[in-house]
Design a protein around this motif. Structure first.
Motif, PDB file in Angstrom:
ATOM      1  N   UNK A   1       7.760   8.346   5.419  1.00  0.00           N
ATOM      2  CA  UNK A   1       7.349   7.315   4.188  1.00  0.00           C
ATOM      3  C   UNK A   1       7.242   5.973   5.013  1.00  0.00           C
ATOM      4  N   UNK A   2       7.781   5.896   6.176  1.00  0.00           N
ATOM      5  CA  UNK A   2       7.530   4.521   6.821  1.00  0.00           C
ATOM      6  C   UNK A   2       6.380   4.760   7.525  1.00  0.00           C
ATOM      7  N   UNK A   3       5.698   5.289   8.176  1.00  0.00           N
ATOM      8  CA  UNK A   3       4.422   5.385   8.661  1.00  0.00           C
ATOM      9  C   UNK A   3       3.435   5.156   7.470  1.00  0.00           C
ATOM     10  N   UNK A   4       3.501   5.743   6.385  1.00  0.00           N
ATOM     11  CA  UNK A   4       2.545   5.745   5.101  1.00  0.00           C
ATOM     12  C   UNK A   4       2.556   4.270   4.722  1.00  0.00           C
ATOM     13  N   UNK A   5       3.871   3.571   4.608  1.00  0.00           N
ATOM     14  CA  UNK A   5       3.777   2.193   4.132  1.00  0.00           C
ATOM     15  C   UNK A   5       2.998   1.335   5.097  1.00  0.00           C
ATOM     16  N   UNK A  40      19.169   5.276  13.509  1.00  0.00           N
ATOM     17  CA  UNK A  40      19.621   5.024  12.089  1.00  0.00           C
ATOM     18  C   UNK A  40      18.888   4.845  10.832  1.00  0.00           C
ATOM     19  N   UNK A  41      19.085   5.425  10.046  1.00  0.00           N
ATOM     20  CA  UNK A  41      18.395   5.270   8.581  1.00  0.00           C
ATOM     21  C   UNK A  41      18.522   3.822   8.084  1.00  0.00           C
ATOM     22  N   UNK A  42      19.309   3.126   8.433  1.00  0.00           N
ATOM     23  CA  UNK A  42      19.303   1.507   7.938  1.00  0.00           C
ATOM     24  C   UNK A  42      18.249   0.801   8.672  1.00  0.00           C
ATOM     25  N   UNK A  43      17.818   1.343   9.756  1.00  0.00           N
ATOM     26  CA  UNK A  43      16.632   0.428  10.435  1.00  0.00           C
ATOM     27  C   UNK A  43      15.352   0.908   9.557  1.00  0.00           C
ATOM     28  N   UNK A  44      15.170   1.904   9.261  1.00  0.00           N
ATOM     29  CA  UNK A  44      14.073   2.288   8.659  1.00  0.00           C
ATOM     30  C   UNK A  44      13.907   1.666   7.220  1.00  0.00           C
ATOM     31  N   UNK A  45      15.204   1.828   6.547  1.00  0.00           N
ATOM     32  CA  UNK A  45      15.229   1.069   5.190  1.00  0.00           C
ATOM     33  C   UNK A  45      14.844  -0.390   5.243  1.00  0.00           C
ATOM     34  N   UNK A  46      15.432  -0.771   6.433  1.00  0.00           N
ATOM     35  CA  UNK A  46      15.008  -2.290   6.425  1.00  0.00           C
ATOM     36  C   UNK A  46      13.448  -2.655   6.588  1.00  0.00           C
ATOM     37  N   UNK A  47      13.014  -1.729   7.266  1.00  0.00           N
ATOM     38  CA  UNK A  47      11.453  -1.792   7.756  1.00  0.00           C
ATOM     39  C   UNK A  47      10.788  -1.490   6.458  1.00  0.00           C
ATOM     40  N   UNK A  48      11.027  -0.383   5.918  1.00  0.00           N
ATOM     41  CA  UNK A  48      10.277   0.022   4.365  1.00  0.00           C
ATOM     42  C   UNK A  48      10.298  -1.109   3.376  1.00  0.00           C
ATOM     43  N   UNK A  49      11.488  -1.736   3.095  1.00  0.00           N
ATOM     44  CA  UNK A  49      11.885  -2.819   2.601  1.00  0.00           C
ATOM     45  C   UNK A  49      10.939  -3.771   2.670  1.00  0.00           C
ATOM     46  N   UNK A  50      10.907  -4.347   4.026  1.00  0.00           N
ATOM     47  CA  UNK A  50      10.052  -5.578   4.345  1.00  0.00           C
ATOM     48  C   UNK A  50       8.646  -5.193   4.122  1.00  0.00           C
ATOM     49  N   UNK A  51       8.404  -4.103   4.642  1.00  0.00           N
ATOM     50  CA  UNK A  51       6.759  -4.006   4.423  1.00  0.00           C
ATOM     51  C   UNK A  51       6.356  -3.869   2.754  1.00  0.00           C
ATOM     52  N   UNK A  52       7.247  -3.283   2.081  1.00  0.00           N
ATOM     53  CA  UNK A  52       6.847  -3.112   0.734  1.00  0.00           C
ATOM     54  C   UNK A  52       7.013  -4.298   0.077  1.00  0.00           C
ATOM     55  N   UNK A  53       8.032  -5.232   0.336  1.00  0.00           N
ATOM     56  CA  UNK A  53       7.958  -6.557  -0.004  1.00  0.00           C
ATOM     57  C   UNK A  53       6.704  -7.377   0.325  1.00  0.00           C
TER      58      UNK A  53
END
Length: 107
Positions: A1-5, A40-53
């Motif tokens: 999902x990260x690379x898609x975003x 760690x998953x937290x790093x990916x969640x931070x990136x996904x959240x920031x890109x989504x925002x």
């Protein structure tokens, strides 16, 4: 999902700044095997959240004529409008979320 975003916002920005640009397909499965997708998953969640925002902010500022812009998808040999693209990404994200929820329910 990260690379898609990450690639989706780039595709949008290309379409907003170029006339029907061709996008470069990528091999998602190989990208997912790279080392930066393993921490760690937290790093990916931070990136996904920031890109989504950032992407949502961009889309909220877009004019009707910008939504009518498109990019060329070589794998399908067709142009895809940003409206249609946004709807496809929305479906795709909901699809992933359903898989995540199903996996959680099976624990």
């Amino acid at each position: 999902m990260l690379f898609l975003r990450k690639t989706s916002i780039i595709r949008f920005k290309l379409a907003l700044t170029e006339e029907n640009p061709g996008i470069k397909p990528y091999k998602e499965n190989l990208w997912a095997d790279l080392a930066d997708y393993k921490p760690d998953i937290d790093m990916s969640v931070q990136i996904v959240s920031a890109v989504q925002e950032r992407w949502v902010f961009l889309m909220r500022q877009m004019t009707d004529s910008q939504w009518d812009r498109s990019f060329f998808y070589p794998e399908q040999q067709k142009s895809i409008g940003l409206k249609a693209s946004a709807l496809m990404y929305e479906w795709h994200e909901r699809h992933h979320l359903a898989h995540i929820n199903q996996a959680k329910n099976n624990l």
